[in-house]
Design a protein around this motif. Structure first.
Motif, mmCIF file in Angstrom:
data_model
loop_
_atom_site.group_PDB
_atom_site.id
_atom_site.type_symbol
_atom_site.label_atom_id
_atom_site.label_comp_id
_atom_site.label_asym_id
_atom_site.label_seq_id
_atom_site.Cartn_x
_atom_site.Cartn_y
_atom_site.Cartn_z
ATOM 1 N N TRP A 229 0.944 -0.429 -6.422
ATOM 2 C CA TRP A 229 0.062 -1.128 -5.480
ATOM 3 C C TRP A 229 -1.226 -1.546 -6.181
ATOM 4 N N LEU B 260 -4.802 -6.151 -0.199
ATOM 5 C CA LEU B 260 -3.885 -6.715 0.781
ATOM 6 C C LEU B 260 -4.116 -8.214 0.942
ATOM 7 N N PRO C 257 0.821 -1.212 0.000
ATOM 8 C CA PRO C 257 0.000 0.000 0.000
ATOM 9 C C PRO C 257 0.856 1.263 0.000
ATOM 10 N N GLU D 262 2.412 3.267 6.285
ATOM 11 C CA GLU D 262 1.623 2.216 5.649
ATOM 12 C C GLU D 262 2.492 1.037 5.205
ATOM 13 N N GLY E 195 -4.043 -2.757 -4.758
ATOM 14 C CA GLY E 195 -5.266 -2.435 -4.046
ATOM 15 C C GLY E 195 -5.816 -3.549 -3.190
#
Length: 298
Positions: free
Chosen positions: A61, A65, A56, A105, A63
């Motif tokens: 990234w 996790l 993130p 993050e 999107g």
């Protein structure tokens, strides 16, 4: 007592009482070093890489996790199934990398994923926060239960694609004492993807990282990810610091692992364990077994 009274007494000026001389105990002068508390006497050690996709906040990234966690766990389990002795979780997909401190993050995501990996496998797990955030790596290790960290520039300075990066051993070792005293520090010697200052040789850099930076492991790598490690450079480092544990840090594969482990105390392997031999691809257990078989490990 941390100090021992010495039989010798300093001569005091006339009229003043002499003061007993003291010397530091050997326990304080020689703190625990190495990775024996993690692997015992096992040699050589083979460490496999979990190259995380972009986290993130990183430019690429995805999107999700959850998808990243599933990928990391699949790679970790494949490495363990293939027979490695340990695993490093690394934010490989976060390029371009911060030269120093990474954002919150990144630390949060790495802590969550590393903790999942620690719970999923039975081998020791380490952390590397690229490009050189040792404080974040220690924090992740402390929170997740990881056993060691890798630090690309622990002492000295190197010219990298992020500019000059300067080691912060003075901060890293003190932070470890406060939050994760049993976590080992594996420090690169003239790290890959970087150029040393003029005149700095591997032997001197190794001496500094070991004696002045108090590293627990020294890592010798090739010029870049996947590039072979020079066995003669490993020999030079081991000659300079005979008591140190020395690992090869790049380019170890089925063709050279026997020669590398004939000199080094271990190896960190990423690309050769991954699909097509390409860094960042999924780990394939068959590739892991083939490489380890070439080293004579069934």
């Amino acid at each position: 007592n941390a100090f021992e009274r010495c039989p010798a007494r300093r001569r005091a000026p006339h009229g003043l009482r002499s003061v007993p001389a003291f010397r530091m105990s050997s326990e304080l002068l020689s703190p625990h070093r190495g990775v024996g508390h993690i692997w015992g006497d096992r040699r050589p050690i083979v460490i496999g890489m979990v190259h995380l996709p972009p986290l993130p906040g990183a430019p690429r990234w995805s999107g999700s996790l959850d998808e990243m966690r599933e990928r990391a766990l699949a790679d970790a389990r494949a490495l363990e199934e293939g027979g490695v002795d340990g695993i490093i979780v690394e934010n490989f997909g976060d390029a371009p990398f911060y030269p120093g401190a990474v954002p919150a993050e990144t630390i949060a995501a790495m802590a969550v994923i590393t903790a999942d990996v620690v719970r999923a496998v039975g081998v020791p797990v380490g952390v590397n926060v690229l490009r050189n955030d040792a404080a974040a790596a220690l924090a992740v290790a402390a929170a997740a239960g990881a056993r060691f960290i890798r630090v690309n520039v622990h002492t000295g300075a190197m010219l990298t694609d992020q500019g000059w990066i300067t080691g912060r051993a003075h901060e890293t070792v003190r932070l470890r004492a406060r939050i994760a005293p049993t976590v080992a520090i594996a420090a690169d010697v003239l790290v890959k993807h970087a150029t040393p200052p003029p005149g700095l040789e591997a032997a001197r850099a190794a001496e500094d990282a070991w004696h002045r930076g108090l590293a627990d492991v020294l890592i010798v790598s090739g010029a870049a990810t996947g590039k072979p490690t020079d066995v003669e450079r490993i020999r030079a480092v081991k000659a300079a610091v005979p008591e140190a544990t020395v690992w090869a840090g790049s380019g170890v594969d089925a063709d050279n692992i026997a020669a590398v482990l004939g000199v080094a105390d271990g190896a960190i392997i990423g690309s050769a364990f991954q699909r097509g031999g390409r860094a960042g691809e999924p780990v394939e257990p068959a590739r892991v077994r083939a490489v380890l078989a070439a080293a004579g490990r069934g």
